[in-house]
Scaffold this motif. Structure first.
Motif, PDB file in Angstrom:
ATOM      1  N   ALA A   1     -36.718  10.176  12.725  1.00  0.00           N
ATOM      2  CA  ALA A   1     -38.003  10.613  12.163  1.00  0.00           C
ATOM      3  C   ALA A   1     -38.836   9.394  11.750  1.00  0.00           C
ATOM      4  N   ASP A   2     -38.175   8.416  11.134  1.00  0.00           N
ATOM      5  CA  ASP A   2     -38.905   7.212  10.691  1.00  0.00           C
ATOM      6  C   ASP A   2     -39.485   6.468  11.887  1.00  0.00           C
ATOM      7  N   ARG A   3     -38.749   6.459  12.976  1.00  0.00           N
ATOM      8  CA  ARG A   3     -39.249   5.781  14.186  1.00  0.00           C
ATOM      9  C   ARG A   3     -40.498   6.492  14.720  1.00  0.00           C
ATOM     10  N   ASN A   4     -40.455   7.823  14.729  1.00  0.00           N
ATOM     11  CA  ASN A   4     -41.645   8.582  15.145  1.00  0.00           C
ATOM     12  C   ASN A   4     -42.832   8.261  14.253  1.00  0.00           C
ATOM     13  N   ILE A   5     -42.566   8.175  12.935  1.00  0.00           N
ATOM     14  CA  ILE A   5     -43.654   7.921  11.971  1.00  0.00           C
ATOM     15  C   ILE A   5     -44.286   6.554  12.262  1.00  0.00           C
ATOM     16  N   ARG A   6     -43.442   5.566  12.552  1.00  0.00           N
ATOM     17  CA  ARG A   6     -43.975   4.234  12.870  1.00  0.00           C
ATOM     18  C   ARG A   6     -44.696   4.238  14.211  1.00  0.00           C
ATOM     19  N   ARG A   7     -44.036   4.835  15.189  1.00  0.00           N
ATOM     20  CA  ARG A   7     -44.552   4.780  16.556  1.00  0.00           C
ATOM     21  C   ARG A   7     -45.909   5.449  16.694  1.00  0.00           C
ATOM     22  N   PHE A   8     -46.055   6.611  16.035  1.00  0.00           N
ATOM     23  CA  PHE A   8     -47.303   7.370  16.186  1.00  0.00           C
ATOM     24  C   PHE A   8     -48.245   7.182  14.996  1.00  0.00           C
ATOM     25  N   GLY A   9     -47.831   6.384  14.011  1.00  0.00           N
ATOM     26  CA  GLY A   9     -48.692   6.175  12.846  1.00  0.00           C
ATOM     27  C   GLY A   9     -48.930   7.465  12.088  1.00  0.00           C
ATOM     28  N   LEU A  10     -47.861   8.199  11.778  1.00  0.00           N
ATOM     29  CA  LEU A  10     -48.008   9.531  11.188  1.00  0.00           C
ATOM     30  C   LEU A  10     -48.282   9.493   9.691  1.00  0.00           C
ATOM     31  N   LEU A  11     -47.974   8.351   9.050  1.00  0.00           N
ATOM     32  CA  LEU A  11     -48.308   8.198   7.634  1.00  0.00           C
ATOM     33  C   LEU A  11     -49.369   7.106   7.538  1.00  0.00           C
ATOM     34  N   PRO A  12     -50.494   7.395   6.896  1.00  0.00           N
ATOM     35  CA  PRO A  12     -51.598   6.432   6.884  1.00  0.00           C
ATOM     36  C   PRO A  12     -51.176   5.064   6.364  1.00  0.00           C
ATOM     37  N   ASP A  13     -50.225   5.022   5.417  1.00  0.00           N
ATOM     38  CA  ASP A  13     -49.860   3.724   4.848  1.00  0.00           C
ATOM     39  C   ASP A  13     -48.678   3.085   5.550  1.00  0.00           C
ATOM     40  N   VAL A  14     -48.173   3.728   6.579  1.00  0.00           N
ATOM     41  CA  VAL A  14     -47.081   3.121   7.362  1.00  0.00           C
ATOM     42  C   VAL A  14     -47.623   2.892   8.763  1.00  0.00           C
ATOM     43  N   GLN A  15     -48.253   1.763   8.986  1.00  0.00           N
ATOM     44  CA  GLN A  15     -48.883   1.499  10.279  1.00  0.00           C
ATOM     45  C   GLN A  15     -47.845   0.989  11.275  1.00  0.00           C
ATOM     46  N   GLY A  16     -47.901   1.503  12.439  1.00  0.00           N
ATOM     47  CA  GLY A  16     -47.008   1.022  13.495  1.00  0.00           C
ATOM     48  C   GLY A  16     -47.726   1.081  14.822  1.00  0.00           C
ATOM     49  N   GLY A  17     -47.156   0.431  15.769  1.00  0.00           N
ATOM     50  CA  GLY A  17     -47.738   0.484  17.113  1.00  0.00           C
ATOM     51  C   GLY A  17     -47.535   1.864  17.694  1.00  0.00           C
ATOM     52  N   SER A  18     -48.507   2.319  18.446  1.00  0.00           N
ATOM     53  CA  SER A  18     -48.330   3.615  19.081  1.00  0.00           C
ATOM     54  C   SER A  18     -48.428   3.467  20.579  1.00  0.00           C
TER      55      SER A  18
END
Lengths: 449, 337
Positions: free
Chosen positions: B320-337
């Motif tokens: 789940a955390d990987r999805n959140i990072r990958r797709f930027g699902l939490l505004p304050d957890v930016q990740g590459g999508s």
């Protein structure tokens, strides 16, 4: 118009004359030349409005044809061998849904071992899938059967498979008479489907049916094939009226269905008849009316058998040929009548029902139930092994002398078979058959055993 | 963009009360008494079936977008079986079921026929199936439909196993989930941890015009994505997360809630992609640990008995955390999508 062209091109051009609206195919030898030609015609706009769909498998090819036909479009595809097996599930579906798709099967062996050459194992394996199966004896016959196939399919709301021998017909250049577009247009009306996916009149196609109605639905498929036994002769006669010749008959030549081989040799007495009236289009007969021994066969090998019959007749041997054009539905009465006076029936077939023997012979047995004729099964030509006159003469000599066993394998090398059987008896880890046999006959270099 | 896509309600139950506050033309398709009822009542889906709900919203939205000028092709599966027990049919649009694996190819055939007849501007095509018929046995036909550019919207209703045959594992079954072919016994109970098989990402790799995911927890979002898809031509893919109370061992009345937890935990990312690029995501409004999601379903019950299998739950949380990072699902957890 007389043309000297390849069988595949003759079939492709005949299909084009039928104005298909969706052509979909996946490449497999020896079917490719047919669909290559159609792709060219569609791309060049000569068949407009027509869509050519390059699919990712034969299963998808038949599925695209199902979708197109259910939407009211005239659909065409072609395949062979493994490809026919790969679309098997969709074949049953197309017939179960009553979709009048026309397909060419460029008959080819089924692996393993993989083999691209001709026999009838592919279409014979699908004989019970609910499709009408017509077997062409020559390129002219194949061309004409395709034009008849759309009429039959659309009248009956049932799919039709036109089977033509791979390479032997598909890749042979022969003279054919190509009908004109105007004549085909006059013969083949636009497709008026029995059912159609249409937002103006929404219908459900392909509902789940339980035990309460399934047998009745399946019986209707059988009834449709019985109806086809009446439609096929009528369509064959209407074809003769419209085009001035029987299917497979060369214009201006002797009445031959079995290819150029029997041209002239048979002379006036040797004319193949496409059957008059009620047997037209179902079977062909050649010097069989008074024959004591009759060979029953399908496809292009009939030409070779007819040549052999001419030679034997000249020597005073009473032999003839019955060719089966419609294998599904199987014309029980026509076959029974054509074989009525024979004392011996030799069914020569290019497929093997492993564990039984002959598939066609089994059907002929049914046709001759209660009759006393000897019925022999000769398995021949598997995987493209040539069926030659010398072998046919030797086999028929045995038959006439009542020396032919009930099941024989033409031109089998029993030494090779025995060597492999010995190898298996000697060691459980005897290795793959095909590779052992190729090594035995020196086709591949001897390696560690 | 359709108006619906700009309107979001934060639902706490399954009733979108806010709908009534909108102008009639901004209300959901289902709120419209003129809706097509493309799959109408009387079908035999289980109580709380996510697929029946998803199909109803998706198809009615597509019917509105096309003015009812639409043909549907259906793969074998629950949706087909529960909707057409002969001689009855729930379908009020032209509908065909052919086989399990070929719904995309049948859709292609319909589209080709419409083109040949000059009807492709008037009549649109929708293909649909479950996850087994889409990501497993139908994948070849689906990929072929994508790469050829056929004008079809294909909708996958993903309930993460072969439910129609009795809850067997599919390529979409999540790790550790109990199915009848991944039983909760032995040293590694439930489905194995694999690299997974994301049909939306596979669809995106074909660079088709439109790929979107949705859940039955956000039905306005589902309607909006269908409406968006129907403004486009070419192959479009919609992957809808649909809980299955029977197969998952969840409470039938919790279907919406379970779907929402899947999205808010990050296990099921909700996003849109155009031409192979992610162009929008539904952010997680209130993140929940995966444990909250897993506990709603008996298929994960073995993870909590006799005491929580913290290591396994942590592995699922990591996904789940990987999805959140990958797709930027939490505004304050930016990740590459």
């Amino acid at each position: 118009m007389q043309q000297q062209i390849e069988g595949s091109r003759a079939v492709a051009d005949a299909v084009a004359l039928c104005r298909p609206e969706v052509v979909c195919a996946y490449p497999i030898s020896p079917q490719t030349h047919i669909v290559e030609r159609l792709a060219r015609l569609v791309s060049g706009g000569e068949l407009a409005p027509c869509e050519y769909v390059n699919v990712e498998s034969e299963f998808a090819a038949m599925s695209v044809a199902i979708g197109a036909c259910a939407t009211g479009a005239r659909a065409y595809t072609a395949t062979a061998s493994q490809g026919l097996l790969y679309m098997s599930e969709a074949l049953y579906n197309a017939s179960g849904l009553g979709l009048p798709i026309v397909m060419t099967v460029a008959n080819r062996a089924i692996g393993a071992p993989i083999n691209i050459w001709n026999d009838h194992s592919d279409s014979m394996s699908q004989r019970d899938c609910g499709w009408i199966q017509l077997y062409a004896q020559s390129n002219q016959h194949a061309l004409d059967l395709h034009i008849q196939a759309y009429r039959l399919a659309e009248e009956l709301s049932a799919p039709v498979m036109v089977c033509m021998d791979g390479f032997i017909l598909t890749h042979a250049v022969e003279r054919v008479d190509m009908p004109s577009q105007a004549d085909v247009d006059a013969w083949l009306p636009p497709f008026a489907p029995r059912q159609r996916l249409d937002p103006d009149e929404p219908i459900t196609i392909g509902a789940m049916v339980g035990p309460e109605a399934f047998m009745e639905v399946k019986y209707l498929a059988h009834a449709k094939q019985l109806q086809a036994l009446e439609s096929i002769p009528r369509v064959a006669c209407e074809f003769r009226d419209a085009f001035g010749r029987d299917a497979g008959e060369a214009v201006g030549g002797a009445g031959t269905v079995g290819g150029g081989g029997s041209d002239g040799a048979g002379g006036a007495t040797g004319a193949t008849t496409g059957g008059a009236g009620e047997t037209a289009g179902l079977i062909t007969t050649y010097r069989s009316e008074d024959a004591e021994t009759i060979v029953v066969a399908l496809g292009s090998v009939i030409g070779t058998i007819e040549d052999t019959v001419d030679e034997l007749r000249a020597e005073g041997v009473s032999v003839g040929v019955v060719g089966i054009t419609s294998f599904r539905p199987f014309p029980l009465h026509a076959v029974r009548a054509a074989l009525a006076h024979a004392t011996r029936v030799v069914v020569l077939e290019k497929a093997l029902a492993v564990g039984l023997g002959g598939i066609v012979a089994d059907n002929v047995h049914t046709a001759l139930a209660g009759r006393s004729a000897h019925i022999h099964t000769v398995i021949a030509g598997l995987g493209g092994r040539p069926i030659v006159k010398a072998s046919l003469r030797a086999m028929l000599a045995d038959a006439v002398a009542d020396r032919l066993e009930q099941l024989t394998f033409m031109d089998m090398d029993w030494n090779i078979v025995e060597r492999e059987l010995q190898r298996m008896r000697a060691s459980r880890a005897s290795g793959p058959h095909a590779e052992n046999i190729l090594r035995d006959i020196g086709t591949v270099a001897a390696g560690p055993v | 963009m359709s108006p619906a896509s700009t309107i979001r309600f934060y639902q706490t139950g399954s009733i979108a009360v806010g709908n009534r506050l909108l102008d009639p033309d901004q209300r959901s398709v289902q709120a419209d008494e003129q809706r097509s009822n493309a799959i109408t009542c009387g079908h035999r889906a289980c109580q709380g079936c996510g697929e029946a709900l998803g199909a109803r919203y998706a198809l009615d939205a597509a019917m509105r977008a096309t003015g009812g000028r639409m043909i549907a092709a259906n793969a074998t599966g629950c949706l087909e079986v529960f909707s057409t027990p002969y001689p009855e049919s729930s379908w009020r649009l032209p509908w065909i079921h052919s086989l399990f694996a070929n719904a995309p190819a049948v859709s292609t055939g319909i589209a080709a026929a419409l083109r040949a007849k000059g009807l492709d501007r008037d009549i649109r095509v929708v293909g649909q199936g479950g996850d087994g018929g889409t990501v497993d046995i139908g994948m070849a036909c689906l990929s072929g439909m994508f790469e050829r550019g056929d004008d079809v919207l294909y909708i996958c209703y993903d309930n993460e196993a072969y439910m129609n045959t009795g809850v067997q594992r599919s390529g979409a079954t999540p790790p550790a989930a109990r199915t009848t072919t991944t039983p909760a016994v032995g040293p590694a109970p439930g489905a194995s941890f694999t690299q997974g098989k994301s049909a939306p990402l596979i669809a995106m790799a074909h660079e088709i015009p439109y790929v979107a995911t949705a859940t039955v927890a956000e039905l306005r979002d589902l309607e909006a994505k269908v409406a968006t898809a129907m403004t486009m031509r070419g192959p479009r893919y919609l992957h809808v997360f649909v809980p299955c109370p029977l197969g998952w061992g969840s409470d039938p009345r919790e279907t919406i809630h379970v779907a929402r937890l899947a999205q808010q935990s990050g296990l099921f990312p909700v996003f849109e992609a155009h031409d192979g690029e992610v162009t929008g995501v539904t952010p997680i409004r209130r993140q929940v640990p995966v444990e909250d999601y897993l506990r709603t379903q008996a298929r994960f019950a073995h993870l909590f008995k006799p005491q929580p299998h913290t290591e396994t739950i942590a592995r699922i949380q990591a996904q789940a955390d990987r999805n959140i990072r990958r797709f930027g699902l939490l505004p304050d957890v930016q990740g590459g999508s």
